[in-house]
Motif scaffolding. Structure first.
Motif, PDB file in Angstrom:
ATOM      1  N   PHE A 116       0.817  -1.210   0.000  1.00  0.00           N
ATOM      2  CA  PHE A 116       0.000   0.000   0.000  1.00  0.00           C
ATOM      3  C   PHE A 116       0.850   1.258   0.000  1.00  0.00           C
ATOM      4  O   PHE A 116       0.463   2.278  -0.564  1.00  0.00           O
ATOM      5  CB  PHE A 116      -0.924   0.019   1.219  1.00  0.00           C
ATOM      6  CG  PHE A 116      -2.156  -0.818   1.042  1.00  0.00           C
ATOM      7  CD1 PHE A 116      -2.990  -0.631  -0.055  1.00  0.00           C
ATOM      8  CD2 PHE A 116      -2.503  -1.772   1.971  1.00  0.00           C
ATOM      9  CE1 PHE A 116      -4.128  -1.398  -0.228  1.00  0.00           C
ATOM     10  CE2 PHE A 116      -3.642  -2.543   1.814  1.00  0.00           C
ATOM     11  CZ  PHE A 116      -4.450  -2.359   0.707  1.00  0.00           C
ATOM     12  N   ALA A 117       2.028   1.200   0.623  1.00  0.00           N
ATOM     13  CA  ALA A 117       2.816   2.422   0.772  1.00  0.00           C
ATOM     14  C   ALA A 117       3.702   2.684  -0.446  1.00  0.00           C
ATOM     15  O   ALA A 117       3.937   3.835  -0.800  1.00  0.00           O
ATOM     16  CB  ALA A 117       3.675   2.346   2.035  1.00  0.00           C
ATOM     17  N   ARG A 118       4.247   1.655  -1.085  1.00  0.00           N
ATOM     18  CA  ARG A 118       5.253   1.887  -2.102  1.00  0.00           C
ATOM     19  C   ARG A 118       4.938   1.345  -3.489  1.00  0.00           C
ATOM     20  O   ARG A 118       5.385   1.879  -4.475  1.00  0.00           O
ATOM     21  CB  ARG A 118       6.610   1.307  -1.643  1.00  0.00           C
ATOM     22  CG  ARG A 118       7.350   2.194  -0.664  1.00  0.00           C
ATOM     23  CD  ARG A 118       7.814   3.480  -1.313  1.00  0.00           C
ATOM     24  NE  ARG A 118       8.267   4.443  -0.326  1.00  0.00           N
ATOM     25  CZ  ARG A 118       7.505   5.420   0.159  1.00  0.00           C
ATOM     26  NH1 ARG A 118       6.252   5.548  -0.255  1.00  0.00           N
ATOM     27  NH2 ARG A 118       7.965   6.268   1.054  1.00  0.00           N
ATOM     28  N   LEU A 119       4.222   0.237  -3.581  1.00  0.00           N
ATOM     29  CA  LEU A 119       3.969  -0.346  -4.896  1.00  0.00           C
ATOM     30  C   LEU A 119       2.755   0.331  -5.513  1.00  0.00           C
ATOM     31  O   LEU A 119       1.789   0.650  -4.820  1.00  0.00           O
ATOM     32  CB  LEU A 119       3.722  -1.850  -4.775  1.00  0.00           C
ATOM     33  CG  LEU A 119       4.847  -2.637  -4.096  1.00  0.00           C
ATOM     34  CD1 LEU A 119       4.477  -4.098  -3.982  1.00  0.00           C
ATOM     35  CD2 LEU A 119       6.149  -2.479  -4.868  1.00  0.00           C
ATOM     36  N   SER A 120       2.808   0.551  -6.822  1.00  0.00           N
ATOM     37  CA  SER A 120       1.635   1.145  -7.449  1.00  0.00           C
ATOM     38  C   SER A 120       0.929   0.077  -8.277  1.00  0.00           C
ATOM     39  O   SER A 120       1.565  -0.683  -9.004  1.00  0.00           O
ATOM     40  CB  SER A 120       2.049   2.319  -8.338  1.00  0.00           C
ATOM     41  OG  SER A 120       3.033   1.901  -9.242  1.00  0.00           O
ATOM     42  N   PHE A 121      -0.352  -0.011  -8.102  1.00  0.00           N
ATOM     43  CA  PHE A 121      -1.136  -0.972  -8.874  1.00  0.00           C
ATOM     44  C   PHE A 121      -2.545  -0.442  -9.004  1.00  0.00           C
ATOM     45  O   PHE A 121      -2.969   0.428  -8.238  1.00  0.00           O
ATOM     46  CB  PHE A 121      -1.139  -2.346  -8.197  1.00  0.00           C
ATOM     47  CG  PHE A 121      -1.629  -2.336  -6.778  1.00  0.00           C
ATOM     48  CD1 PHE A 121      -0.764  -2.017  -5.731  1.00  0.00           C
ATOM     49  CD2 PHE A 121      -2.951  -2.643  -6.474  1.00  0.00           C
ATOM     50  CE1 PHE A 121      -1.218  -2.014  -4.420  1.00  0.00           C
ATOM     51  CE2 PHE A 121      -3.405  -2.637  -5.170  1.00  0.00           C
ATOM     52  CZ  PHE A 121      -2.531  -2.320  -4.142  1.00  0.00           C
ATOM     53  N   ARG A 122      -3.244  -0.976  -9.979  1.00  0.00           N
ATOM     54  CA  ARG A 122      -4.571  -0.455 -10.229  1.00  0.00           C
ATOM     55  C   ARG A 122      -5.511  -0.826  -9.077  1.00  0.00           C
ATOM     56  O   ARG A 122      -5.470  -1.951  -8.579  1.00  0.00           O
ATOM     57  CB  ARG A 122      -5.115  -1.001 -11.536  1.00  0.00           C
ATOM     58  CG  ARG A 122      -5.931   0.087 -12.246  1.00  0.00           C
ATOM     59  CD  ARG A 122      -6.775  -0.497 -13.336  1.00  0.00           C
ATOM     60  NE  ARG A 122      -5.942  -1.071 -14.400  1.00  0.00           N
ATOM     61  CZ  ARG A 122      -6.458  -1.851 -15.352  1.00  0.00           C
ATOM     62  NH1 ARG A 122      -7.734  -2.136 -15.343  1.00  0.00           N
ATOM     63  NH2 ARG A 122      -5.679  -2.336 -16.282  1.00  0.00           N
ATOM     64  N   GLY A 123      -6.312   0.113  -8.635  1.00  0.00           N
ATOM     65  CA  GLY A 123      -7.277  -0.167  -7.574  1.00  0.00           C
ATOM     66  C   GLY A 123      -6.693  -0.052  -6.184  1.00  0.00           C
ATOM     67  O   GLY A 123      -7.289  -0.500  -5.215  1.00  0.00           O
ATOM     68  N   ARG A 124      -5.513   0.560  -6.066  1.00  0.00           N
ATOM     69  CA  ARG A 124      -4.876   0.624  -4.748  1.00  0.00           C
ATOM     70  C   ARG A 124      -5.713   1.407  -3.742  1.00  0.00           C
ATOM     71  O   ARG A 124      -5.970   0.935  -2.635  1.00  0.00           O
ATOM     72  CB  ARG A 124      -3.488   1.266  -4.873  1.00  0.00           C
ATOM     73  CG  ARG A 124      -2.755   1.301  -3.551  1.00  0.00           C
ATOM     74  CD  ARG A 124      -1.312   1.679  -3.711  1.00  0.00           C
ATOM     75  NE  ARG A 124      -1.162   3.123  -3.799  1.00  0.00           N
ATOM     76  CZ  ARG A 124       0.025   3.736  -3.702  1.00  0.00           C
ATOM     77  NH1 ARG A 124       1.114   3.030  -3.550  1.00  0.00           N
ATOM     78  NH2 ARG A 124       0.096   5.037  -3.787  1.00  0.00           N
ATOM     79  N   ASN A 125      -6.155   2.595  -4.172  1.00  0.00           N
ATOM     80  CA  ASN A 125      -6.925   3.415  -3.230  1.00  0.00           C
ATOM     81  C   ASN A 125      -8.249   2.770  -2.856  1.00  0.00           C
ATOM     82  O   ASN A 125      -8.664   2.802  -1.698  1.00  0.00           O
ATOM     83  CB  ASN A 125      -7.181   4.802  -3.824  1.00  0.00           C
ATOM     84  CG  ASN A 125      -5.908   5.612  -3.837  1.00  0.00           C
ATOM     85  OD1 ASN A 125      -5.008   5.360  -3.031  1.00  0.00           O
ATOM     86  ND2 ASN A 125      -5.814   6.549  -4.768  1.00  0.00           N
ATOM     87  N   LEU A 126      -8.892   2.171  -3.853  1.00  0.00           N
ATOM     88  CA  LEU A 126     -10.172   1.520  -3.597  1.00  0.00           C
ATOM     89  C   LEU A 126      -9.977   0.387  -2.584  1.00  0.00           C
ATOM     90  O   LEU A 126     -10.711   0.280  -1.599  1.00  0.00           O
ATOM     91  CB  LEU A 126     -10.746   0.967  -4.905  1.00  0.00           C
ATOM     92  CG  LEU A 126     -12.086   0.241  -4.750  1.00  0.00           C
ATOM     93  CD1 LEU A 126     -13.189   1.234  -4.409  1.00  0.00           C
ATOM     94  CD2 LEU A 126     -12.444  -0.533  -6.003  1.00  0.00           C
ATOM     95  N   LEU A 127      -8.950  -0.422  -2.822  1.00  0.00           N
ATOM     96  CA  LEU A 127      -8.707  -1.555  -1.935  1.00  0.00           C
ATOM     97  C   LEU A 127      -8.389  -1.073  -0.520  1.00  0.00           C
ATOM     98  O   LEU A 127      -8.865  -1.633   0.463  1.00  0.00           O
ATOM     99  CB  LEU A 127      -7.553  -2.407  -2.465  1.00  0.00           C
ATOM    100  CG  LEU A 127      -7.353  -3.723  -1.730  1.00  0.00           C
ATOM    101  CD1 LEU A 127      -8.515  -4.662  -2.005  1.00  0.00           C
ATOM    102  CD2 LEU A 127      -6.048  -4.392  -2.114  1.00  0.00           C
ATOM    103  N   PHE A 128      -7.605   0.008  -0.433  1.00  0.00           N
ATOM    104  CA  PHE A 128      -7.245   0.509   0.889  1.00  0.00           C
ATOM    105  C   PHE A 128      -8.486   1.018   1.629  1.00  0.00           C
ATOM    106  O   PHE A 128      -8.636   0.797   2.830  1.00  0.00           O
ATOM    107  CB  PHE A 128      -6.191   1.613   0.765  1.00  0.00           C
ATOM    108  CG  PHE A 128      -5.607   2.008   2.082  1.00  0.00           C
ATOM    109  CD1 PHE A 128      -4.907   1.088   2.838  1.00  0.00           C
ATOM    110  CD2 PHE A 128      -5.762   3.287   2.574  1.00  0.00           C
ATOM    111  CE1 PHE A 128      -4.372   1.431   4.068  1.00  0.00           C
ATOM    112  CE2 PHE A 128      -5.232   3.642   3.806  1.00  0.00           C
ATOM    113  CZ  PHE A 128      -4.532   2.713   4.541  1.00  0.00           C
ATOM    114  N   THR A 129      -9.366   1.695   0.885  1.00  0.00           N
ATOM    115  CA  THR A 129     -10.611   2.155   1.504  1.00  0.00           C
ATOM    116  C   THR A 129     -11.428   0.971   2.002  1.00  0.00           C
ATOM    117  O   THR A 129     -11.995   0.997   3.099  1.00  0.00           O
ATOM    118  CB  THR A 129     -11.449   2.963   0.496  1.00  0.00           C
ATOM    119  OG1 THR A 129     -10.579   3.868  -0.175  1.00  0.00           O
ATOM    120  CG2 THR A 129     -12.551   3.727   1.191  1.00  0.00           C
TER     121      THR A 129
END
Lengths: 297, 298
Positions: A116-129
């Motif tokens: 969550f902090a360093r890797l970028s992937f699609r849907g990261r923000n959604l998944l974190f929420t």
């Protein structure tokens, strides 16, 4: 009530005249009296368990009026506590459970927080929420199905069954992610340019830098595991898998004969000591961690 | 192959967390709702008669549930305001002194790290009246001219008293810690300004201190409500595992008793009760948030 509260915060207002100085001393004396009163209220149960655990059973039972001191201190109750019930077994179980759970959880949350902090992937923000919204779900709600799941998997009375549901914590993932994000991203980019793999970077750079937070999380988790009661109670009915909380409840209801209070208190002291020692060693870390995390046990 | 791996690597890191959360939080959440509507679910054959609101009706009519509901509400109403107010008093006193402050803080935090089941036993011993002994607390009551009472197996009010006292004893460390750090973070410049103006202490408290720490106070009230609604292990520590017989069961206790133990084996009733509890907590938290939005000042 109101004026009493007011005087507490009012010490900032000071006057140098003599009567004001006297009033200040009286006020301070009252404050200390109040604080000492509550400190005694906190410490008294601890004093009482120690005291009672050192009294012999016959001496304890002959005191119609309980005494505040002990005439002939004895350690027999501790021998009794460790021989009449499998207290050592409960300790070993709790130790295994605590270490394995904490260890596995650290691995899981470090990996997740790093993603969550360093890797970028699609849907990261959604998944974190989605992860964060899971924090609102009370344990009482999911424990019912978990109980059924573990029972159906035939994992009752096993360490696997005890450990499985406690391995992840959304809250600690969140806490660690915040901490990881404070580590300058330039370090990560530089490592990428040098061809360092993500995993190596996580192991060699992120984890050492975030160590204070990791230690805090581990200690808080250890405390949580040591005091866990509900889940082990649901999942174990075989005494050889009891944790200390269930052990103490078992002792209360069936052990020693109900009236051997001193032996019971010896068991209580034995169970409390490890955490009190842990607390005294890591006092600042624990208090800072709890107040920053704002979590309730 | 390598590019493929690179693209999905993040998911690999997240895989364990997602698996565990999925299996032990998301799936159970859906499942518990289904359970609660399945009528006459049999744990052994895993079949049910039909769907509907029967489980909810059953739970709400169950006298044990009503008793648990009453106990839980009493715990919430009594312990949340008392513990928050008392924690505020202690924190204010702590902030007003210098020597020994650290020592006091350490002592006050001690109950947080102790096993509540274990220390609950000590409370039981202190408050219990047996054939052999009056118990420590009754001794004190008698010294002040009162008559002794069994707080553990005695009248309801006595049991309620010791339960609330123990709950407060357990929750105070957290509240004191949060409030002392909130008080310490109030910018001293406000107090200096007030001193220059010669403001009265009570006015300083209500106009500066309280508004500045109000977000934390509300935070404690909200988490306090949630925590008090989930009361269970403190009661077990004091009154034993058969809380229904003691008449001191809580809502969470009711859920677990329905699930497991002598009266257990009814996951449907347990689910319905857990969802009712969740709805109550959710409603009260929403009300709390609305009130705090109107009253919290920064």
């Amino acid at each position: 009530m109101a004026t009493e509260q007011a005087t507490f915060s009012g010490t900032a207002v000071s006057d140098f005249s003599d009567s004001a100085k006297k009033r200040r001393i009286v006020r301070q004396a009252f404050l200390y009296l109040f604080l000492v009163f509550w400190a005694l209220a906190v410490l008294f149960p601890f004093y009482w368990m120690l005291l009672t655990s050192l009294k012999s059973q016959s001496a304890y039972n002959s005191e119609v009026q309980p005494k505040f001191y002990v005439d002939e201190p004895t350690f027999d109750n501790y021998k009794e506590a460790f021989s009449a019930v499998p207290l050592a077994r409960y300790f070993a179980n709790t130790l295994i459970f605590t270490l394995v759970t904490t260890g596995l959880m650290m691995v899981v949350i470090i990996l997740a927080a790093f993603a969550f902090a360093r890797l970028s992937f699609r849907g990261r923000n959604l998944l974190f929420t989605l992860f964060l919204s899971l924090m609102m779900i009370p344990n009482e709600l999911v424990i019912i199905t978990n109980y059924v799941t573990i029972t159906n998997l035939n994992l009752r009375n096993s360490f696997t069954g005890l450990i499985l549901p406690s391995i992840t914590s959304v809250f600690y993932i969140y806490l660690l992610k915040e901490n990881f994000e404070q580590i300058p991203e330039e370090l990560y980019k530089a490592a990428k340019v040098d061809g360092t793999s993500d995993f190596k970077y996580l192991r060699r750079v992120m984890i050492p830098i975030a160590r204070p937070t990791l230690v805090t999380i581990a200690i808080l988790k250890v405390i949580e595991c040591w005091n866990l009661y509900v889940w082990p109670r649901l999942i174990t009915d075989d005494k050889s898998y009891y944790l200390v909380s269930n052990g103490i409840q078992e002792i209360r209801e069936h052990g020693f004969g109900r009236d051997n209070i001193p032996a019971m208190m010896a068991a209580v002291v034995a169970i409390s000591v490890p955490l009190v020692i842990l607390f005294l060693i890591f006092r600042n870390k624990i208090m800072a961690g709890v107040s920053r995390g704002g979590i309730k046990a | 192959m390598k590019r493929y791996f690179e693209r999905y690597k993040a998911w690999l890191y997240l895989l364990p967390a997602i698996l565990f959360l999925g299996a032990f939080m998301v799936y159970p959440l859906i499942d518990v709702i289904i359970y609660s509507f399945e009528e006459g679910y049999n744990f052994v054959t895993q079949t049910s008669r039909g769907t509907g609101f029967y489980n909810y009706g059953y739970v709400l009519r169950d006298p044990y549930f009503v008793q648990a509901l009453k106990n839980t509400f009493l715990i919430v109403i009594i312990t949340v305001p008392l513990s928050t107010g008392f924690a505020l008093l202690i924190s204010l006193a702590l902030t007003a002194i210098k020597p020994l402050r650290n020592l006091f803080q350490t002592v006050y935090f001690l109950p947080y790290v102790t096993n509540t089941l274990a220390v609950g036993l000590v409370f039981m011993v202190l408050f219990k009246k047996t054939e052999y002994s009056e118990g420590m607390v009754n001794l004190l009551i008698k010294a002040f001219g009162g008559s002794g009472v069994d707080f553990i197996d005695g009248p309801y009010w006595a049991k309620l008293f010791v339960m609330c006292l123990y709950t407060i004893w357990v929750v105070l460390p957290f509240k004191i810690l949060i409030l002392t750090s909130a008080l310490a973070s109030v910018n001293p410049i406000y107090y200096k300004a007030a001193r220059v103006d010669g403001t009265r202490p009570s006015r300083i408290f209500f106009r500066i201190t309280l508004p500045m720490i109000s977000p934390m106070v509300f935070y404690l009230v909200i988490t306090g409500f949630i925590g008090a609604f989930k009361a269970y292990s403190d009661e077990v520590a004091l009154f034993g595992t058969d809380l229904n017989a003691a008449g001191m069961n809580t809502m969470v206790g009711y859920v677990y008793d329905m699930l497991y133990g002598a009266s257990g084996g009814y996951p449907s009733y347990a689910s319905a009760a857990a969802l009712i509890l969740f709805l109550i907590v959710l409603t009260i938290t929403c009300i709390n948030l609305m009130v705090s939005r109107r009253n919290v000042h920064y």
